[in-house]
Design a protein around this motif. Structure first.
Motif, PDB file in Angstrom:
ATOM      1  N   CYS A   1      -3.509   4.445  -3.546  1.00 35.87           N
ATOM      2  CA  CYS A   1      -4.530   3.584  -3.703  1.00 35.87           C
ATOM      3  C   CYS A   1      -6.044   4.062  -3.301  1.00 35.87           C
ATOM      4  N   GLY A   2      -6.003   5.610  -3.034  1.00 39.99           N
ATOM      5  CA  GLY A   2      -7.499   6.020  -3.244  1.00 39.99           C
ATOM      6  C   GLY A   2      -8.307   5.804  -1.869  1.00 39.99           C
ATOM      7  N   THR A   3      -7.773   5.134  -0.969  1.00 40.30           N
ATOM      8  CA  THR A   3      -8.589   5.033   0.473  1.00 40.30           C
ATOM      9  C   THR A   3      -8.459   6.183   1.243  1.00 40.30           C
ATOM     10  N   ASP A   4      -9.729   6.450   2.071  1.00 37.61           N
ATOM     11  CA  ASP A   4      -9.699   7.521   2.740  1.00 37.61           C
ATOM     12  C   ASP A   4      -8.407   7.425   4.050  1.00 37.61           C
ATOM     13  N   LEU A   5      -7.872   8.641   4.283  1.00 34.22           N
ATOM     14  CA  LEU A   5      -6.793   8.769   4.868  1.00 34.22           C
ATOM     15  C   LEU A   5      -7.289   9.268   6.480  1.00 34.22           C
ATOM     16  N   SER A   6      -6.771   8.623   7.575  1.00 34.37           N
ATOM     17  CA  SER A   6      -6.996   9.203   8.652  1.00 34.37           C
ATOM     18  C   SER A   6      -6.472  10.649   8.874  1.00 34.37           C
ATOM     19  N   ARG A   7      -7.092  11.346   9.997  1.00 34.19           N
ATOM     20  CA  ARG A   7      -6.599  12.788  10.330  1.00 34.19           C
ATOM     21  C   ARG A   7      -4.907  13.068  10.470  1.00 34.19           C
ATOM     22  N   THR A   8      -4.429  11.716  10.702  1.00 35.85           N
ATOM     23  CA  THR A   8      -2.950  11.650  11.055  1.00 35.85           C
ATOM     24  C   THR A   8      -2.046  11.537   9.974  1.00 35.85           C
ATOM     25  N   ASP A   9      -2.434  10.944   8.831  1.00 36.54           N
ATOM     26  CA  ASP A   9      -1.856  10.587   7.557  1.00 36.54           C
ATOM     27  C   ASP A   9      -2.035  11.959   6.608  1.00 36.54           C
ATOM     28  N   GLU A  10      -0.931  12.084   6.065  1.00 38.13           N
ATOM     29  CA  GLU A  10      -0.821  13.357   5.160  1.00 38.13           C
ATOM     30  C   GLU A  10      -1.022  13.259   3.796  1.00 38.13           C
ATOM     31  N   LEU A  11      -0.330  12.284   3.314  1.00 39.51           N
ATOM     32  CA  LEU A  11      -0.483  11.914   1.869  1.00 39.51           C
ATOM     33  C   LEU A  11      -0.594  10.586   1.352  1.00 39.51           C
ATOM     34  N   LEU A  12      -0.268   9.668   1.941  1.00 44.28           N
ATOM     35  CA  LEU A  12      -0.454   8.101   1.878  1.00 44.28           C
ATOM     36  C   LEU A  12      -0.949   7.420   3.027  1.00 44.28           C
ATOM     37  N   CYS A  13      -1.718   6.478   2.909  1.00 46.99           N
ATOM     38  CA  CYS A  13      -2.214   5.576   3.995  1.00 46.99           C
ATOM     39  C   CYS A  13      -0.900   4.780   4.472  1.00 46.99           C
ATOM     40  N   MET A  14      -1.117   4.174   5.613  1.00 47.12           N
ATOM     41  CA  MET A  14       0.050   3.237   6.278  1.00 47.12           C
ATOM     42  C   MET A  14       0.484   2.381   5.641  1.00 47.12           C
ATOM     43  N   THR A  15      -0.583   1.551   4.872  1.00 48.55           N
ATOM     44  CA  THR A  15      -0.326   0.481   4.003  1.00 48.55           C
ATOM     45  C   THR A  15       0.865   0.955   2.809  1.00 48.55           C
ATOM     46  N   CYS A  16       0.249   1.806   1.990  1.00 44.54           N
ATOM     47  CA  CYS A  16       1.062   2.365   1.178  1.00 44.54           C
ATOM     48  C   CYS A  16       2.563   2.791   1.317  1.00 44.54           C
ATOM     49  N   GLN A  17       2.261   3.603   2.601  1.00 36.20           N
ATOM     50  CA  GLN A  17       3.930   3.967   2.820  1.00 36.20           C
ATOM     51  C   GLN A  17       4.791   2.726   3.223  1.00 36.20           C
ATOM     52  N   ASP A  18       4.276   1.717   4.024  1.00 36.09           N
ATOM     53  CA  ASP A  18       5.023   0.477   3.941  1.00 36.09           C
ATOM     54  C   ASP A  18       5.344  -0.287   2.600  1.00 36.09           C
ATOM     55  N   THR A  19       4.747   0.009   1.728  1.00 33.32           N
ATOM     56  CA  THR A  19       5.370  -0.595   0.326  1.00 33.32           C
ATOM     57  C   THR A  19       6.375   0.251  -0.252  1.00 33.32           C
ATOM     58  N   LEU A  20       6.600   1.532  -0.085  1.00 36.12           N
ATOM     59  CA  LEU A  20       7.578   2.239  -0.425  1.00 36.12           C
ATOM     60  C   LEU A  20       8.825   1.283  -0.402  1.00 36.12           C
ATOM     61  N   PRO A  21       9.729   1.218  -1.321  1.00 33.41           N
ATOM     62  CA  PRO A  21      10.950   0.315  -1.154  1.00 33.41           C
ATOM     63  C   PRO A  21      12.063   1.133  -0.633  1.00 33.41           C
ATOM     64  N   ALA A  22      12.187   1.308   0.721  1.00 34.15           N
ATOM     65  CA  ALA A  22      13.298   2.020   1.477  1.00 34.15           C
ATOM     66  C   ALA A  22      14.772   1.113   1.054  1.00 34.15           C
ATOM     67  N   THR A  23      15.851   1.784   0.958  1.00 32.89           N
ATOM     68  CA  THR A  23      16.904   1.128   0.915  1.00 32.89           C
ATOM     69  C   THR A  23      17.799   1.049   2.313  1.00 32.89           C
ATOM     70  N   ASN A  24      17.710   1.837   2.994  1.00 34.79           N
ATOM     71  CA  ASN A  24      18.443   1.921   4.401  1.00 34.79           C
ATOM     72  C   ASN A  24      20.034   2.309   4.253  1.00 34.79           C
ATOM     73  N   PHE A  25      20.177   2.793   3.040  1.00 35.50           N
ATOM     74  CA  PHE A  25      21.654   3.100   2.681  1.00 35.50           C
ATOM     75  C   PHE A  25      22.151   4.199   3.956  1.00 35.50           C
ATOM     76  N   HIS A  26      21.405   4.837   4.137  1.00 32.32           N
ATOM     77  CA  HIS A  26      21.916   6.048   5.022  1.00 32.32           C
ATOM     78  C   HIS A  26      22.553   5.514   6.293  1.00 32.32           C
ATOM     79  N   LEU A  27      22.237   4.042   6.628  1.00 37.57           N
ATOM     80  CA  LEU A  27      22.854   3.548   7.790  1.00 37.57           C
ATOM     81  C   LEU A  27      24.255   2.798   7.625  1.00 37.57           C
ATOM     82  N   TYR A  28      24.563   2.899   6.492  1.00 37.32           N
ATOM     83  CA  TYR A  28      25.773   2.243   6.023  1.00 37.32           C
ATOM     84  C   TYR A  28      26.864   3.140   5.054  1.00 37.32           C
ATOM     85  N   THR A  29      27.850   3.167   5.430  1.00 37.77           N
ATOM     86  CA  THR A  29      29.059   3.782   4.528  1.00 37.77           C
ATOM     87  C   THR A  29      29.052   3.254   3.372  1.00 37.77           C
ATOM     88  N   ASN A  30      29.177   1.937   3.290  1.00 37.27           N
ATOM     89  CA  ASN A  30      29.439   1.279   2.023  1.00 37.27           C
ATOM     90  C   ASN A  30      28.230   0.700   1.505  1.00 37.27           C
TER      91      ASN A  30
END
Length: 228
Positions: free
Chosen positions: A21-50
């Protein structure tokens, strides 16, 4: 104290901006701001065998576990991140995403049984063109979190194959079924096979069979699952 005083000045001349998004990052953020990190579509598949990724290999490849960190969606910023690390020499993006994969895997009990991490190899000619193997960079990010060795030479890609992008499942399998071979260093070890995007699983399956033939136990973790 000196660092805290100089940091705002350095930040002024070398802005640290969110990759999406191009917004200024805080010193604790490395690549994405927290808002953009939260928009990444995580699957959580690692928690389920099937899960949908393990379902791809059901009856085709005996794996301990199979997962993908995110859904591959054109509507999310993940596609842009993948395009940048694959085609614009942004290794830092692949390394950061690998670390995110590693943190996800830490939540899974099965990940503690992994002995080593193996990236899906590129043909040497293609790797030279790109400058690096993106799967190996993802693997390095995961390894930095899980504290496991990466075995970049455990799998060898002996032939240059055409792009898989526009092939159907059968064509993808025929394109890669004989191009990989595994080293004996994986014998008796539970290895985590790493790739970027999984669609039909043909390339990953071919690598998995080579590792099994060399005596390894195999789990799979891809960055993104391209569902159809």
């Amino acid at each position: 104290m000196i660092r805290s005083l100089l940091s705002p000045l350095v930040h002024l001349f070398y802005p640290h901006c969110c990759e999406l998004c191009g917004t200024d990052l805080s010193r604790t953020d490395e690549l994405l701001c927290m808002t953009c990190q939260d928009t990444l579509p995580a699957t959580n598949f690692h928690l389920y065998t099937n899960n949908p990724v393990s379902g791809i290999f059901s009856g085709r490849l005996p794996v301990t576990q199979a997962t993908a960190a995110y859904y591959y969606s054109q509507a999310s910023g993940l596609q842009r991140l993948i395009h940048r690390f694959k085609y614009r020499q942004r290794k830092d993006i692949a390394l950061w995403l690998g670390k995110q994969m590693g943190h996800m895997l830490q939540e899974s009990a099965w990940a503690a049984t992994v002995d080593a991490i193996v990236p899906v190899p590129l043909n040497p000619r293609k790797e030279k063109e790109r400058g690096y193997n993106q799967a190996a960079v993802l693997a390095a990010g995961i390894a930095s979190v899980l504290n496991r060795p990466v075995l970049p030479q455990a799998l060898v890609r002996s032939q240059y194959t055409s792009s898989q992008t526009r092939k159907n499942r059968i064509s993808r399998w025929e394109n890669v079924q004989t191009v990989f071979s595994a080293d004996s260093c994986v014998n008796g070890r539970h290895v985590l096979l790493i790739d970027d995007v999984i669609t039909t699983g043909a390339t990953t399956e071919a690598c998995g069979h080579s590792l099994l033939e060399a005596g390894a136990g195999v789990s799979i973790c891809c960055l993104a699952y391209a569902y159809r």
